[in-house]
Design an enzyme around this catalytic site. Structure first.
Site, PDB file in Angstrom:
ATOM      1  N   SER A 192     -48.706  97.356   3.997  1.00  0.00           N
ATOM      2  CA  SER A 192     -48.676  97.449   2.536  1.00  0.00           C
ATOM      3  C   SER A 192     -47.259  97.788   2.069  1.00  0.00           C
ATOM      4  O   SER A 192     -46.338  97.012   2.311  1.00  0.00           O
ATOM      5  CB  SER A 192     -49.694  98.491   2.057  1.00  0.00           C
ATOM      6  OG  SER A 192     -49.929  98.372   0.683  1.00  0.00           O
ATOM      7  N   ASP A 262     -67.781  78.458  10.196  1.00  0.00           N
ATOM      8  CA  ASP A 262     -67.014  78.770  11.399  1.00  0.00           C
ATOM      9  C   ASP A 262     -67.904  78.805  12.637  1.00  0.00           C
ATOM     10  O   ASP A 262     -67.492  79.281  13.697  1.00  0.00           O
ATOM     11  CB  ASP A 262     -66.258  80.091  11.241  1.00  0.00           C
ATOM     12  CG  ASP A 262     -67.174  81.269  10.915  1.00  0.00           C
ATOM     13  OD1 ASP A 262     -68.406  81.121  11.028  1.00  0.00           O
ATOM     14  OD2 ASP A 262     -66.644  82.329  10.540  1.00  0.00           O
ATOM     15  N   ASP A 266     -72.211  85.500  10.202  1.00  0.00           N
ATOM     16  CA  ASP A 266     -72.033  86.926  10.501  1.00  0.00           C
ATOM     17  C   ASP A 266     -71.391  87.695   9.352  1.00  0.00           C
ATOM     18  O   ASP A 266     -70.930  88.824   9.532  1.00  0.00           O
ATOM     19  CB  ASP A 266     -71.178  87.100  11.754  1.00  0.00           C
ATOM     20  CG  ASP A 266     -69.786  86.488  11.613  1.00  0.00           C
ATOM     21  OD1 ASP A 266     -69.539  85.794  10.599  1.00  0.00           O
ATOM     22  OD2 ASP A 266     -68.945  86.706  12.503  1.00  0.00           O
ATOM     23  N   ASP A 422     -58.458  90.791   1.940  1.00  0.00           N
ATOM     24  CA  ASP A 422     -57.664  91.788   1.220  1.00  0.00           C
ATOM     25  C   ASP A 422     -57.755  91.543  -0.284  1.00  0.00           C
ATOM     26  O   ASP A 422     -57.451  90.450  -0.764  1.00  0.00           O
ATOM     27  CB  ASP A 422     -56.209  91.699   1.681  1.00  0.00           C
ATOM     28  CG  ASP A 422     -55.378  92.909   1.288  1.00  0.00           C
ATOM     29  OD1 ASP A 422     -55.740  93.590   0.307  1.00  0.00           O
ATOM     30  OD2 ASP A 422     -54.355  93.169   1.951  1.00  0.00           O
ATOM     31  N   HIS A 460     -57.678  95.438   3.358  1.00  0.00           N
ATOM     32  CA  HIS A 460     -56.371  96.088   3.281  1.00  0.00           C
ATOM     33  C   HIS A 460     -56.308  97.224   4.296  1.00  0.00           C
ATOM     34  O   HIS A 460     -56.284  98.409   3.964  1.00  0.00           O
ATOM     35  CB  HIS A 460     -56.134  96.606   1.865  1.00  0.00           C
ATOM     36  CG  HIS A 460     -54.698  96.858   1.548  1.00  0.00           C
ATOM     37  ND1 HIS A 460     -53.751  95.853   1.467  1.00  0.00           N
ATOM     38  CD2 HIS A 460     -54.020  98.009   1.298  1.00  0.00           C
ATOM     39  CE1 HIS A 460     -52.569  96.368   1.170  1.00  0.00           C
ATOM     40  NE2 HIS A 460     -52.712  97.676   1.069  1.00  0.00           N
TER      41      HIS A 460
END
Length: 548
Positions: A192, A262, A266, A422, A460
């Site tokens: 960050s 994908d 999940d 994020d 994040h």
């Protein structure tokens, strides 16, 4: 107290070490520090034993030029058994306390159950970024959400990155005093704000570090702050607030449509770019608020989060925008919008949206010098009355340069990491920076010194998939051993499951057989899109696979 002055001529290996206790009272003149200060001093040096490692914990201060500015408080941890290398930790949000960067814990995107860098023999260091206030009985970490320090020019420069450089120089002198030699390798890892600091140093002081990892970096800080303000303006417009039921509904609709793409359902969308949920599909038929859909005002809020912020003119190094968030591709808005449906005049984290808290703080303190200004009235797209202040702040604090030739010439290695979920710093902002580097340096030359990894499901520094890997070990192997990263595995710190850490633009696809908790059951799939295609000569989409 015994005072030892380290003169400029003492910047050479010493035959005798003063030991841990002997470091206390050392005073460093300003001439040993590469940026303006009035010197530095060690306030304490104590032998510690934690986690099976013996080390010397050194605490000190770097003194400002402006008597109204705060000291830079720092911590330097010197292991008894030293591997000859050092790792500097970056801070977070507005810094303001040492806790996040004290060098005693894991790094950004590190493994919880792995020995810390200090335990592995690295000297570790970090600082409070050059500002610190006591709000007793509140914890020191409250400083990370207070930007009033920015009203002081020197403290603002220290936060921008100068505190990192000053500490680097002080720490090298103290390591010479303790060990009789400077570190053979110097690394920096931050997330960050710490990621922005990492890139700030690479761009301005390319010879100071041999390896750097910048995780979910706020490299385009000024544009990002405007994105914070922009999303807050939409969120708190009449009827625009997205409460818990709405954010969960959005996330559920996106998962329902894209989760299985994908190969595994999940709750993690591994290829956000391949997720095609149009915002309009979530609109209530009449545009009015109803259960299970979005009103026109709420749809505008969602679209604001999902789309780029753009200014009328570039703020630094040609950067004039920041991408939207992956909120229509797997990133949930639930943790970021806050509890209140209305904005407080002085926003409070958790009650108001994180973006509003930070954007308002920056607007008031970095740009307007603490004036009583309502950030929700700021026209972020115009070349308006605050343009000069905004450009000045961007030039000072942003890490937008892609002129990395000096870092490459030094032999430096750079790893960029970002989670796909994020909602603080957009995932694609890191992709944007990496592509800018490729456009300048060329794809193959960039690959010689840099890597970009996106971690599906990671937010994040947390998230449904709280990714971690051997960060400093990977950097060290590349820098010191010449072993470039290959076939890396990332572990979910929540539950221990593993996935391939795919080099961008690849993403992990489940093979359809095998243990779903094991990286061995996934293949890194590459789909070339957008600007990267142009860099390769405008070829059509090319799908490649590489078995991990």
């Amino acid at each position: 107290m015994l005072m030892i002055v380290v003169a400029a001529s003492a910047c050479v290996a010493r035959a005798e070490s003063p030991g841990c206790a002997g470091l206390k009272g050392i005073v460093l003149p300003a001439s040993l520090i590469g940026l303006p200060t009035t010197g530095a001093a060690v306030s304490s040096a104590r032998e510690r034993h934690e986690g099976g490692v013996a080390y010397c914990r050194v605490m000190g201060k770097i003194y400002p030029v402006d008597p109204q500015a705060d000291d830079i408080h720092f911590e330097l941890n010197l292991p008894e058994v030293w591997n000859g290398k050092a790792l500097q930790y970056g801070g977070g949000t507005f810094d303001g306390y040492i806790g996040k960067s004290d060098g005693l814990g894991r790094t950004a995107v590190g493994l919880k159950k792995e020995a810390t860098p200090l335990m592995r023999g690295y000297a570790t260091l970090g600082s409070d970024g050059g500002h610190h206030r006591s709000y007793f009985p509140l914890p020191d970490a409250i400083n990370a959400l207070n930007a009033t320090f920015a009203r002081n020019a020197e403290m603002q420069r220290n936060f921008a990155g100068e505190a990192v450089k000053k500490l680097h120089d002080v720490a090298v002198v103290l390591m010479k005093a303790r060990y009789g030699a400077a570190p053979r390798r110097m690394y920096f890892i931050g997330g960050s704000t710490g990621g922005r600091e990492a890139l700030w140093m690479v761009q301005r002081y390319p010879a100071d570090y041999d390896g750097v990892m910048a995780a979910y970096a706020a490299w385009d800080q000024a544009e990002l702050d405007l994105q914070f303000v922009r999303t807050a303006q939409a969120l708190y417009a009449p009827g625009g607030f997205l409460g818990y039921s709405k954010t969960r509904m959005i996330a559920h609709k996106v998962e329902e449509r894209c989760d299985a793409k994908d190969g595994l359902r999940d709750g993690i969308i591994s290829d956000p770019a391949g997720c095609d949920v149009p915002a309009e599909s979530l609109r209530c038929a009449d545009g009015k608020p109803h259960h299970g859909c979005l009103s026109d005002a709420q749809l505008h809020t969602l679209e604001t989060f999902a789309t780029e912020e753009r200014t009328a003119v570039p703020l630094s190094n040609g950067v004039d925008s920041v991408p939207g968030y992956n909120v229509l591709a797997g990133a949930s808005l639930t943790p970021s919008v806050g509890l209140l449906h209305f904005p407080l005049k002085n926003p409070v984290v958790v009650l108001n949206s994180f973006g509003y808290v930070i954007g308002d703080d920056v607007t008031r303190n970095f740009l307007m010098g603490g004036q009583n200004f309502n950030s929700r009235t700021l026209d972020i797209n115009s070349d308006g009355p605050w343009h000069d202040e905004l450009v000045k702040a961007a030039v000072e604090i942003d890490s937008t340069s892609v002129a990395l030739e000096p870092f490459v010439a030094h032999g430096g290695k750079l790893i960029l990491v970002h989670g796909t979920s994020d909602v603080v710093i957009p995932t694609n902002s890191t992709v944007d920076y990496y592509e800018r580097v490729e456009a300048r340096m060329g794809i193959e030359e960039t690959k010689n010194f840099a890597r970009l990894y996106l971690v599906p499901g990671m937010g994040h520094g947390d998230g449904r998939f709280d990714g971690g890997f051997d960060t400093v070990g990977t950097l060290d192997a590349w820098v010191d051993g010449g072993v470039a990263p290959v076939n890396l595995v990332v572990t979910d710190n929540n539950n221990g499951r593993t996935r391939p850490l795919c080099e961008w633009p690849a993403w992990p696809k489940y093979d359809g057989v095998g243990n779903v908790k094991s990286a061995a059951s996934f293949t890194c799939v590459t789909v070339l899109r957008g600007r990267r295609e142009a860099l390769r000569g405008g070829a059509e989409n090319n799908i490649q696979t590489a078995k991990k």
